[in-house]
Scaffold this active site. Sequence first.
Site, PDB file in Angstrom:
ATOM      1  N   ASP A  21       0.831  -0.967   0.012  1.00  0.00           N
ATOM      2  CA  ASP A  21      -0.189   0.153   0.037  1.00  0.00           C
ATOM      3  C   ASP A  21       1.049   1.290  -0.191  1.00  0.00           C
ATOM      4  OD1 ASP A  21      -2.541   0.614  -0.148  1.00  0.00           O
ATOM      5  OD2 ASP A  21      -2.990   1.098   1.712  1.00  0.00           O
ATOM      6  N   ASP A  76      -9.201  -1.756   2.227  1.00  0.00           N
ATOM      7  CA  ASP A  76      -8.805  -1.406   3.692  1.00  0.00           C
ATOM      8  C   ASP A  76     -10.038  -1.829   4.546  1.00  0.00           C
ATOM      9  OD1 ASP A  76      -6.660   0.065   2.546  1.00  0.00           O
ATOM     10  OD2 ASP A  76      -7.920   1.751   2.088  1.00  0.00           O
TER      11      ASP A  76
END
Length: 376
Positions: free
Chosen positions: A202, A254
């Site tokens: 990420d 997420d």
Amino acid sequence: MELGMFIAYMALGLMAVVPIYYGSIAGLTFQRKPKTRKGEQAESDSEDESDSEEPEFFSLQDAYMFPVIGSLVLVSLYLVFKFLNKEYLNALFTAYFSILGIGAVMKSGLAITRAFTQRDIKGEYRIDLWKHGKEIASHHFGLYHLFLFLVSVLIAATYATTKHWTLNNIYGEAFAASSIQLLKLDSFKTGIALLSCLFVYDVFWVFGTDVMVTVAQGFEAPIKVLWPKDIFELTRQGFFGVEKVQFTLLGLGDIVLPGIFVALCLQFDYHLYTRTAEGQKKPRSLSFPKPYFTVAMVLYILGLATTVTVMHVFHAAQPALLYLSPACIASVLVTGAVRGELKDVWAFAPAEENNKKEDKGVAAVSDDAAVRHKDD
């Protein structure tokens, strides 16, 4: 901070926490007695349909490969959007996710109804599939299921034609909750490895390139949840007036990826509960101590709040897993250390326990068949 932005951040937080909580509860695997013959169960409480579904377990190898595969998919989508006609591709993705969403919305609708009514709502019809003496699928349905199907089809048709942000969120929440319910980690070692790898993944794709942000903003599919930055401006335009309205968003990754780790914490709490006298007496009770699950949920919320705060202060997109991954990992390690249960944490392997349950069930069916053959 403007009131509209505060409401937007609170809405995103709520849309992240709700599917994690309900997906974890719905995906909890209870202890049950083995089946004695096809279609029957040996004097046990009634079970939800989810008990008969085969869980998908992430292994340690899957954890290492997931960021690699995710990177390939991300770059492929980026190149596709950059060099091909985005409208045709989004139309294709819209059709795909609309069809896929029908099942997700039905599943979530049933879970919500069961939570409020405290009833199984299995329906009066049942289909069982068996192979070599082993039940591979079981599904109940009735009039209420048909009603949910029609509602889901209506939502799919409306989303495909309007792509309204509220319908996007309905699909996003349904996909997230269903994924957390079905996808499981085979151990905390795998979970920590997965979150650690995704931490690097990420950070690289958000800070190192524009790939992640470009795909997230250009991909018109329910892979994110949205909320207007100024809900008051939207109400002035009208519910369907989204011209010049800016949105803040949170990717489903997420929510789902930390979510399956939080769900593992709940399964571990239940595992500890079944080793107590109360757990042996009431193996299907949800009223058991949940220290690991509670701490994981609290730290997830704090990690998400940190993400939003940094994003708002610096006015730049943030890799949420930069904050969520350490928060989730720390929740288990700190709780285990404080309670003196780190050894149990590392030894916990729900995939092996699931295989043992299946083996016992097959053995019970085989023994029953042998007895009946002997009697004949």
